[in-house]
Scaffold this motif. Sequence first.
Motif, PDB file in Angstrom:
ATOM      1  N   LYS A  18       0.839  -1.213   0.000  1.00 52.78           N
ATOM      2  CA  LYS A  18       0.000   0.000   0.000  1.00 52.78           C
ATOM      3  C   LYS A  18       0.872   1.261   0.000  1.00 52.78           C
ATOM      4  O   LYS A  18       0.656   2.173  -0.795  1.00 52.78           O
ATOM      5  CB  LYS A  18      -0.952   0.002   1.215  1.00 52.78           C
ATOM      6  CG  LYS A  18      -1.941  -1.160   1.207  1.00 52.78           C
ATOM      7  CD  LYS A  18      -2.857  -1.155   2.407  1.00 52.78           C
ATOM      8  CE  LYS A  18      -2.163  -1.384   3.734  1.00 52.78           C
ATOM      9  NZ  LYS A  18      -1.532  -2.705   3.908  1.00 52.78           N
ATOM     10  N   SER A  37      -2.801   9.013   9.816  1.00 49.59           N
ATOM     11  CA  SER A  37      -3.497   8.398  10.948  1.00 49.59           C
ATOM     12  C   SER A  37      -2.707   8.579  12.229  1.00 49.59           C
ATOM     13  O   SER A  37      -1.501   8.843  12.196  1.00 49.59           O
ATOM     14  CB  SER A  37      -3.638   6.891  10.706  1.00 49.59           C
ATOM     15  OG  SER A  37      -4.483   6.618   9.636  1.00 49.59           O
ATOM     16  N   TYR A  53       2.677   8.747  10.147  1.00 50.04           N
ATOM     17  CA  TYR A  53       1.644   8.676  11.195  1.00 50.04           C
ATOM     18  C   TYR A  53       1.882   9.812  12.185  1.00 50.04           C
ATOM     19  O   TYR A  53       2.977  10.373  12.251  1.00 50.04           O
ATOM     20  CB  TYR A  53       1.792   7.365  12.004  1.00 50.04           C
ATOM     21  CG  TYR A  53       1.290   6.115  11.322  1.00 50.04           C
ATOM     22  CD1 TYR A  53      -0.060   5.808  11.279  1.00 50.04           C
ATOM     23  CD2 TYR A  53       2.185   5.207  10.753  1.00 50.04           C
ATOM     24  CE1 TYR A  53      -0.522   4.640  10.673  1.00 50.04           C
ATOM     25  CE2 TYR A  53       1.737   4.033  10.143  1.00 50.04           C
ATOM     26  CZ  TYR A  53       0.383   3.761  10.113  1.00 50.04           C
ATOM     27  OH  TYR A  53      -0.074   2.604   9.513  1.00 50.04           O
ATOM     28  N   THR A  83      -8.279   7.298  12.339  1.00 48.61           N
ATOM     29  CA  THR A  83      -8.326   8.345  11.315  1.00 48.61           C
ATOM     30  C   THR A  83      -8.940   9.597  11.911  1.00 48.61           C
ATOM     31  O   THR A  83     -10.069   9.553  12.415  1.00 48.61           O
ATOM     32  CB  THR A  83      -9.226   7.886  10.135  1.00 48.61           C
ATOM     33  OG1 THR A  83      -8.760   6.618   9.681  1.00 48.61           O
ATOM     34  CG2 THR A  83      -9.217   8.893   8.998  1.00 48.61           C
TER      35      THR A  83
END
Length: 206
Positions: A18, A37, A53, A83
């Motif tokens: 990803k 996130s 992050y 999120t």
Amino acid sequence: MKHIGTAVILSGPSGVGKSTVCSHLFKARPGIGFSVSCTTRSPRPGEVDGVAYHFLNKDEFQSKIEANAFLEWAEVHGNYYGTLKEEVKPIVMAGRDVILDIDVQGCRLVKTSCENDPVLRCSIISVFLVPPSLEVLERRLRGRGTETEEAILRRLGNARREMEAWREYDYVIVNDEAEEAARRLEAIIESSHLRTTVMDEEPWIK
Ligand code: ADP
Ligand code: 5GP
């Protein structure tokens, strides 16, 4: 033509690629944003706080839950991930696209929590990234060299379960060659802007 931006939920088992596919996409389309996130896991070498992050401790994460700051949050592989609302809605309202790299439970939670939001409901599409095979997935996860043996086995166990959810997604991409997978993702985002539901006005001159 004005339109609401697309919020792309990108899921797939750990190690499928990803992050790699996203980095190709961002090179080709620098205007696409990434929803950063919050997580309680430790940073991997090279991961910068606020970029990959927001790295929080458990108390900080708990405070954000209490402040109702999350669109969704979940426990994934023994750590908390969430999120932030502020990473998604203001972006799509401004007509920009944003990628949410979140797991299968996160996707379900986002879809439920956006059901009654007229903007986010139209904005969201979901894409599932799969490896060409489970053997390739294991090779990639081991090849990355960022997890302990215990964490690798846990992630591979979760992968088999997560991959069963692929039909809950709007699109599936096999990540055989990363640049080709990124091109497919770009094409999906491009065509999402042609959906009638995301247009603010008629796309013709009156
Ligand atoms: P994820 O973000 O899904 O956990 P990563 O992007 O970190 O996965 O990729 C895991 C490993 O697999 C990395 O070492 C990455 O370089 C490698 N990788 C990703 N996509 C491909 C691909 N299409 N072909 C070969 N290796 C890949
Ligand atoms: P990693 O620790 O490898 O970065 O991510 C582990 C898993 O957590 C991945 O499946 C990733 O998609 C997921 N994840 C990352 N951020 C979030 C988030 O904000 N919410 C949820 N539900 N999952 C997330």
